[in-house]
Design an enzyme around this catalytic site. Structure first.
Site, short mmCIF file in Angstrom:
data_model
loop_
_atom_site.label_atom_id
_atom_site.label_comp_id
_atom_site.label_asym_id
_atom_site.label_seq_id
_atom_site.Cartn_x
_atom_site.Cartn_y
_atom_site.Cartn_z
N CYS A 60 5.39 1.83 -13.86
CA CYS A 60 4.51 2.93 -13.14
C CYS A 60 5.18 4.16 -13.60
O CYS A 60 6.56 3.79 -13.48
CB CYS A 60 4.42 2.85 -12.06
SG CYS A 60 3.59 3.65 -10.76
N CYS A 64 8.70 5.78 -6.33
CA CYS A 64 8.57 5.29 -5.35
C CYS A 64 10.00 4.71 -4.69
O CYS A 64 10.16 4.29 -5.68
CB CYS A 64 7.34 4.65 -4.04
SG CYS A 64 6.03 5.12 -5.02
N CYS A 67 10.47 0.61 -4.86
CA CYS A 67 9.57 -0.05 -5.86
C CYS A 67 10.00 -0.86 -7.18
O CYS A 67 10.49 -0.31 -8.32
CB CYS A 67 7.94 0.37 -6.03
SG CYS A 67 7.02 -0.44 -7.02
N CYS A 104 -6.58 -10.45 -3.71
CA CYS A 104 -6.01 -9.23 -4.32
C CYS A 104 -5.58 -8.53 -5.54
O CYS A 104 -5.03 -9.57 -5.85
CB CYS A 104 -5.56 -8.38 -2.96
SG CYS A 104 -5.02 -6.67 -3.26
N CYS A 136 -9.94 -7.83 -3.80
CA CYS A 136 -9.61 -6.74 -2.72
C CYS A 136 -8.25 -5.99 -4.41
O CYS A 136 -8.30 -6.95 -4.94
CB CYS A 136 -8.62 -7.35 -2.05
SG CYS A 136 -7.67 -5.19 -1.12
N CYS A 196 -8.20 -1.63 3.80
CA CYS A 196 -6.74 -2.32 3.81
C CYS A 196 -5.79 -0.88 4.01
O CYS A 196 -5.30 -0.46 3.08
CB CYS A 196 -6.63 -3.30 2.51
SG CYS A 196 -4.72 -3.93 3.27
N ARG A 268 -1.90 -7.60 9.02
CA ARG A 268 -1.20 -8.61 8.01
C ARG A 268 0.39 -8.53 7.99
O ARG A 268 0.74 -7.30 8.11
CB ARG A 268 -1.33 -8.19 6.68
CG ARG A 268 -1.57 -9.43 6.23
CD ARG A 268 -2.14 -9.08 4.66
NE ARG A 268 -3.52 -9.16 4.65
CZ ARG A 268 -3.82 -8.31 3.98
NH1 ARG A 268 -3.80 -7.71 3.32
NH2 ARG A 268 -5.28 -8.60 4.21
#
Length: 333
Positions: A60, A64, A67, A104, A136, A196, A268
């Site tokens: 990616c 972040c 991550c 998901c 999801c 979400c 969650r």
């Protein structure tokens, strides 16, 4: 409850001061209050079981700080191209057999592009939906047109976390803005897809940042239907690799406050659950958590497996929430 026995009103006009007061209550008092709100609005003992699959891993372009899938960090995560539909549907069927009612799919993209890979994801959405699972996706930023295409394919929910407060955001991510996050959530909401959105604690933020993130979520015109509360899992090679682990009491405080502010949302218990004892997880359920991820991994981080969760459900007397419960839709398969 009010004097006539009705549920207290849902609110979208919380003030920062009110949220701060709730968040800073003595923790046992906070748990009791959250448990009472939970009982008013939710079926106590009912927990939604979700499975998260990384359908495209690593590489990616975002930065972040938490991550392991960011291309710029050396974390040992191998880059894998988009999985085949057959692989995804096999995983979804296995998740269903393991007790999951929501599946998901996560792709390590900065944003969705209108290309063949997106077309493949739309086919995956259709296939998982046909299994009778709530499907999801978390694919990065989406525009209105892309959100509409996902909805047409049968997407039930879209995950796009705020991660932290707007003020702290640039300390964690510089490759997109907080408004980019909010715009994606707006696009998803306009398309009629369930939202979400939650965040991560343990990024080095202050309590004030946690309170402000909850303020942003709880003052949206419509609360997110699902609010994940994640504890940072520090990964070697990321800028946050040396962050201290958050305590269970910090997780409980976040979960309980989220439950009081957003009584109808699924709250969650997400990343970080793998290192929690059964007793600590029970405290989180008592504080208002009513959704978990199960399966061996959360994208690339460890997670308790199906068998461990099945044993926990039996011991605590928890029941899996059915798919499409809010809509009363028939479950296929």
């Amino acid at each position: 409850m009010t004097q006539n026995g009705q549920n207290t009103a849902l609110r979208n006009d919380w003030s920062l001061e009110e949220i701060e007061t709730i968040y800073n209550k003595p923790v046992l008092e906070l748990i009791v209050e959250a448990a009472n709100v939970h009982k008013q609005y939710q079926a106590t003992g009912e927990v939604q079981v979700c499975t998260l699959l990384s359908v495209k891993t690593g590489g990616c372009s975002e930065d972040c700080a938490y991550c392991p899938q960011a291309a710029r960090y050396h974390t040992g995560v191998d880059v894998h191209k988009l999985m085949s539909q057959e692989q995804v549907l096999t995983a979804a069927q296995r998740a269903k057999e393991g007790g999951s009612t929501r599946f998901c799919m996560g792709a390590a993209w900065r944003e969705v592009r209108d290309n063949r890979d997106f077309d493949k994801v739309l086919d995956m959405v259709k296939g998982v939906n046909d299994l009778g699972l709530e499907v999801c996706c978390t694919l990065g930023m989406v525009n209105e047109y892309q959100a509409e295409r996902l909805k047409e394919a049968g997407l039930y929910a879209y995950n796009h976390n705020l991660d932290t407060s707007e003020e702290n955001y640039e300390n964690i991510i510089t490759t997109r803005t907080y408004d980019d996050r909010l715009n994606t959530i707006d696009n998803v909401r306009k398309a009629g897809i369930s939202v979400c959105s939650g965040g991560i604690i343990g990024l080095g933020e202050a309590d004030e940042d946690r309170i402000k993130m909850l303020y942003t979520l709880s003052t949206m015109e419509q609360h997110p239907e699902s609010v994940p509360v994640n504890a940072l899992v520090p990964v070697k090679g990321t800028p946050l690799e040396n962050q201290p682990l958050v305590s269970v009491w910090e997780m409980v405080r976040m979960i309980a406050t989220a439950r009081i502010l957003m009584p109808k949302s699924m709250v969650r218990l997400s990343a970080g659950r793998e290192r929690m004892s059964l007793t600590e997880q029970a405290l989180c359920f008592l504080a208002g958590a009513n959704s978990i991820f199960t399966g061996e991994k959360l994208l690339t981080t460890p997670n308790p497996d199906f068998d461990a969760d099945k044993a926990m459900f039996e011991l605590l007397g928890l029941n899996p929430r059915k798919s499409f419960k809010e809509e009363g839709q028939p479950v296929v398969g």
